[in-house]
Design a protein around this motif. Structure first.
Motif, PDB file in Angstrom:
ATOM      1  N   ASN A 137       4.366   3.140   9.023  1.00  0.00           N
ATOM      2  CA  ASN A 137       3.752   2.678  10.067  1.00  0.00           C
ATOM      3  C   ASN A 137       2.481   1.883  10.006  1.00  0.00           C
ATOM      4  O   ASN A 137       1.723   1.907   8.955  1.00  0.00           O
ATOM      5  CB  ASN A 137       3.410   4.053  11.027  1.00  0.00           C
ATOM      6  N   ARG A 138       2.108   1.157  11.049  1.00  0.00           N
ATOM      7  CA  ARG A 138       0.653   0.286  10.918  1.00  0.00           C
ATOM      8  C   ARG A 138       0.299   0.059  12.139  1.00  0.00           C
ATOM      9  O   ARG A 138       0.851   0.394  13.242  1.00  0.00           O
ATOM     10  CB  ARG A 138       1.094  -1.000  10.066  1.00  0.00           C
ATOM     11  N   GLN A 139      -0.936  -0.672  12.609  1.00  0.00           N
ATOM     12  CA  GLN A 139      -1.563  -0.884  13.611  1.00  0.00           C
ATOM     13  C   GLN A 139      -1.983  -2.361  13.771  1.00  0.00           C
ATOM     14  O   GLN A 139      -2.375  -2.732  12.854  1.00  0.00           O
ATOM     15  CB  GLN A 139      -2.773   0.203  13.512  1.00  0.00           C
ATOM     16  N   PHE A 140      -1.402  -2.878  14.850  1.00  0.00           N
ATOM     17  CA  PHE A 140      -1.925  -4.066  15.259  1.00  0.00           C
ATOM     18  C   PHE A 140      -3.419  -4.050  15.779  1.00  0.00           C
ATOM     19  O   PHE A 140      -3.585  -3.106  16.498  1.00  0.00           O
ATOM     20  CB  PHE A 140      -1.109  -5.073  16.215  1.00  0.00           C
ATOM     21  N   CYS A 141      -4.502  -4.963  15.334  1.00  0.00           N
ATOM     22  CA  CYS A 141      -5.842  -4.897  15.417  1.00  0.00           C
ATOM     23  C   CYS A 141      -6.459  -5.975  16.152  1.00  0.00           C
ATOM     24  O   CYS A 141      -6.024  -7.222  15.612  1.00  0.00           O
ATOM     25  CB  CYS A 141      -6.750  -4.558  14.314  1.00  0.00           C
ATOM     26  N   PHE A 142      -7.261  -5.889  16.916  1.00  0.00           N
ATOM     27  CA  PHE A 142      -7.829  -7.315  17.394  1.00  0.00           C
ATOM     28  C   PHE A 142      -9.059  -7.318  16.504  1.00  0.00           C
ATOM     29  O   PHE A 142      -9.516  -6.333  15.937  1.00  0.00           O
ATOM     30  CB  PHE A 142      -8.838  -7.009  18.675  1.00  0.00           C
ATOM     31  N   VAL A 143      -9.528  -8.476  16.073  1.00  0.00           N
ATOM     32  CA  VAL A 143     -10.789  -8.607  15.248  1.00  0.00           C
ATOM     33  C   VAL A 143     -11.708  -9.727  15.631  1.00  0.00           C
ATOM     34  O   VAL A 143     -11.202 -10.737  16.076  1.00  0.00           O
ATOM     35  CB  VAL A 143     -10.247  -9.066  13.588  1.00  0.00           C
ATOM     36  N   SER A 186       0.919  -1.199   0.073  1.00  0.00           N
ATOM     37  CA  SER A 186      -0.194  -0.140  -0.034  1.00  0.00           C
ATOM     38  C   SER A 186       0.866   1.239  -0.005  1.00  0.00           C
ATOM     39  O   SER A 186       0.551   2.205  -0.614  1.00  0.00           O
ATOM     40  CB  SER A 186      -0.986   0.109   1.263  1.00  0.00           C
ATOM     41  N   VAL A 187       2.015   1.271   0.628  1.00  0.00           N
ATOM     42  CA  VAL A 187       2.956   2.185   0.619  1.00  0.00           C
ATOM     43  C   VAL A 187       3.570   2.510  -0.801  1.00  0.00           C
ATOM     44  O   VAL A 187       3.553   3.576  -1.239  1.00  0.00           O
ATOM     45  CB  VAL A 187       4.004   2.153   1.824  1.00  0.00           C
ATOM     46  N   LEU A 188       3.928   1.431  -1.366  1.00  0.00           N
ATOM     47  CA  LEU A 188       4.310   1.551  -2.760  1.00  0.00           C
ATOM     48  C   LEU A 188       3.413   2.075  -3.417  1.00  0.00           C
ATOM     49  O   LEU A 188       3.768   3.018  -4.488  1.00  0.00           O
ATOM     50  CB  LEU A 188       4.838  -0.100  -3.235  1.00  0.00           C
ATOM     51  N   GLN A 189       2.273   1.568  -3.494  1.00  0.00           N
ATOM     52  CA  GLN A 189       1.035   2.529  -4.392  1.00  0.00           C
ATOM     53  C   GLN A 189       0.824   3.810  -4.316  1.00  0.00           C
ATOM     54  O   GLN A 189       0.479   4.358  -5.045  1.00  0.00           O
ATOM     55  CB  GLN A 189      -0.380   1.474  -3.989  1.00  0.00           C
ATOM     56  N   GLN A 190       1.245   4.418  -3.018  1.00  0.00           N
ATOM     57  CA  GLN A 190       1.085   5.843  -2.655  1.00  0.00           C
ATOM     58  C   GLN A 190       2.168   6.309  -3.777  1.00  0.00           C
ATOM     59  O   GLN A 190       1.992   7.791  -3.992  1.00  0.00           O
ATOM     60  CB  GLN A 190       1.094   6.133  -1.271  1.00  0.00           C
ATOM     61  N   TYR A 191       3.220   6.013  -3.902  1.00  0.00           N
ATOM     62  CA  TYR A 191       4.271   6.406  -5.019  1.00  0.00           C
ATOM     63  C   TYR A 191       4.255   5.748  -6.303  1.00  0.00           C
ATOM     64  O   TYR A 191       5.313   5.954  -6.965  1.00  0.00           O
ATOM     65  CB  TYR A 191       5.648   6.125  -4.209  1.00  0.00           C
ATOM     66  N   ALA A 192       3.090   5.463  -6.831  1.00  0.00           N
ATOM     67  CA  ALA A 192       3.123   4.991  -7.991  1.00  0.00           C
ATOM     68  C   ALA A 192       4.083   3.706  -8.356  1.00  0.00           C
ATOM     69  O   ALA A 192       4.396   3.510  -9.377  1.00  0.00           O
ATOM     70  CB  ALA A 192       3.078   5.877  -9.039  1.00  0.00           C
ATOM     71  N   ILE A 193       4.546   2.894  -7.310  1.00  0.00           N
ATOM     72  CA  ILE A 193       5.430   1.840  -7.750  1.00  0.00           C
ATOM     73  C   ILE A 193       4.922   0.563  -7.495  1.00  0.00           C
ATOM     74  O   ILE A 193       4.059   0.237  -6.466  1.00  0.00           O
ATOM     75  CB  ILE A 193       6.550   1.906  -6.684  1.00  0.00           C
ATOM     76  N   LYS A 194       4.655  -0.200  -8.395  1.00  0.00           N
ATOM     77  CA  LYS A 194       4.465  -1.561  -8.440  1.00  0.00           C
ATOM     78  C   LYS A 194       5.031  -2.859  -8.122  1.00  0.00           C
ATOM     79  O   LYS A 194       6.327  -2.482  -8.269  1.00  0.00           O
ATOM     80  CB  LYS A 194       3.868  -1.992  -9.712  1.00  0.00           C
ATOM     81  N   LEU A 195       4.489  -3.431  -7.032  1.00  0.00           N
ATOM     82  CA  LEU A 195       5.281  -4.716  -6.487  1.00  0.00           C
ATOM     83  C   LEU A 195       6.004  -5.443  -7.476  1.00  0.00           C
ATOM     84  O   LEU A 195       6.951  -6.160  -7.226  1.00  0.00           O
ATOM     85  CB  LEU A 195       4.457  -5.416  -5.600  1.00  0.00           C
ATOM     86  N   SER A 196       5.099  -5.622  -8.657  1.00  0.00           N
ATOM     87  CA  SER A 196       5.646  -6.522  -9.533  1.00  0.00           C
ATOM     88  C   SER A 196       6.942  -5.931 -10.001  1.00  0.00           C
ATOM     89  O   SER A 196       7.605  -6.567 -10.971  1.00  0.00           O
ATOM     90  CB  SER A 196       4.676  -6.649 -10.811  1.00  0.00           C
ATOM     91  N   SER A 197       7.295  -4.604  -9.920  1.00  0.00           N
ATOM     92  CA  SER A 197       8.377  -3.804 -10.736  1.00  0.00           C
ATOM     93  C   SER A 197       9.713  -4.044  -9.654  1.00  0.00           C
ATOM     94  O   SER A 197      10.784  -3.669 -10.458  1.00  0.00           O
ATOM     95  CB  SER A 197       8.141  -2.350 -10.753  1.00  0.00           C
ATOM     96  N   LEU A 198       9.602  -4.896  -8.556  1.00  0.00           N
ATOM     97  CA  LEU A 198      10.621  -5.018  -7.643  1.00  0.00           C
ATOM     98  C   LEU A 198      11.220  -6.225  -8.063  1.00  0.00           C
ATOM     99  O   LEU A 198      10.848  -7.096  -8.442  1.00  0.00           O
ATOM    100  CB  LEU A 198      10.037  -5.041  -6.331  1.00  0.00           C
ATOM    101  N   ASN A 199      12.732  -6.291  -7.391  1.00  0.00           N
ATOM    102  CA  ASN A 199      13.466  -7.236  -7.874  1.00  0.00           C
ATOM    103  C   ASN A 199      13.244  -8.403  -6.532  1.00  0.00           C
ATOM    104  O   ASN A 199      14.156  -8.348  -5.543  1.00  0.00           O
ATOM    105  CB  ASN A 199      15.047  -7.139  -8.047  1.00  0.00           C
ATOM    106  N   VAL A 200      12.138  -8.940  -6.411  1.00  0.00           N
ATOM    107  CA  VAL A 200      12.057  -9.817  -5.280  1.00  0.00           C
ATOM    108  C   VAL A 200      12.492 -11.351  -5.490  1.00  0.00           C
ATOM    109  O   VAL A 200      12.072 -12.137  -6.452  1.00  0.00           O
ATOM    110  CB  VAL A 200      10.409  -9.846  -5.142  1.00  0.00           C
TER     111      VAL A 200
END
Length: 297
Positions: free
Chosen positions: A268-274, A206-220
């Protein structure tokens, strides 16, 4: 016992929306407006500035928010500690926690909870966020603790604690020469990431998407099923990985890993009860209260 108007104000202030606060608190929008107006009359200030269809907190609103959150927290702790005087919980509680939480956050809480309530039979299912939500939907667990940003219909998510994802590499890696990189440098760097369905990958993507970077473009180079697997892989490779800061305390102290700062953002992120909607009482509620008041263990 606490002033419901403060809860209304906090919801409006956090969402910056009367409509969203209405849905969150299951209160009509006119009632939300009335509560805010009563607070403004009581303190003789404007709490929100109207900007067309948007609102933002005034200086007075920022001050009230700071104190309101502290007051609500104090009320919760008071009620919790008084309830402990006459509550003797017993029965079975089936918990599920996403991998990072089950490994690095919840074990100490479980030990202390059982010490406080020895008549409770406790079990813990570990898996990625999607797996925990599926287990909850299938009634294989009573309460989940997850780390992702996705939300499943019919389930209620409640904030638990803050977390931060960081980019790391081994101090023996040639990549450790970097102190800081840009998100836009990531496609040129070999990466090891958590698997699909994990909350960690959801947040990072989701952070990548904010900067128009696709996960598929990364060297994973590899997707792995746990933070421990990522750390073990990084020790023997020239790669970077994205993991929770909570998973690194021992390794950072020992000098095994180095955090590489990102120029554009902190992740940053948040842990949640569900849990299912309507499931408000019982051992699940008792554990959520206990965990919320003892999360610094």
């Amino acid at each position: 016992m606490s002033d419901f108007r403060l809860k209304v104000f906090i919801s409006v202030a956090k969402n910056l929306s009367f409509t969203k606060a209405s849905k969150e608190l299951f209160v009509s929008q006119p009632a939300i407006t009335k509560h805010i107006q009563e607070l403004e009359t009581q303190y003789q200030v404007s709490l929100f500035e109207r900007l067309g269809n948007r609102i933002k907190l005034t200086k007075a609103g920022e001050i009230l928010l700071e104190h309101s959150e502290r007051i609500i927290d104090d009320y919760k702790r008071l009620e919790y500690e008084l309830n402990l005087l006459h509550n003797t919980h017993s029965g079975e509680l089936r918990l599920g926690a996403s991998t990072t939480i089950s490994q690095y956050v919840i074990p100490a809480l479980l030990a202390c909870f059982l010490e406080k309530f020895p008549n409770v039979r406790l079990s813990l299912l570990s898996g990625n966020t999607r797996e925990i939500e599926s287990a909850l939907a299938e009634h294989r667990i009573d309460l989940g603790v997850v780390e992702g940003i996705q939300r499943t219909t019919g389930m209620k998510y409640m904030p638990f604690m803050e977390d931060e994802l960081v980019l790391i590499t081994s101090t023996r890696s040639r990549l450790s020469r970097f102190d800081e990189i840009s998100l836009y440098d990531l496609p040129g760097i070999p990466l090891v990431l958590r698997e699909r369905g994990s909350g960690t990958l959801d947040v990072f993507e989701s952070v990548l998407q904010q900067y128009a970077i696709k996960l598929s473009s990364l060297n994973v180079q590899m997707f792995l099923g746990s933070t421990e697997s990522i750390k073990n892989y990084l020790e023997y490779s020239d790669c970077m990985g994205v993991v929770s800061i909570r998973a690194l305390q021992q390794e950072l102290t020992a000098g095994k890993f180095k955090i590489i700062e990102l120029k554009e953002a902190r992740i940053n992120r948040q842990f949640c009860f569900v849990q299912h909607y309507g499931q408000e009482a019982g051992l699940a509620s008792a554990f959520m209260q206990f965990a919320s008041h003892n999360k610094k263990l």
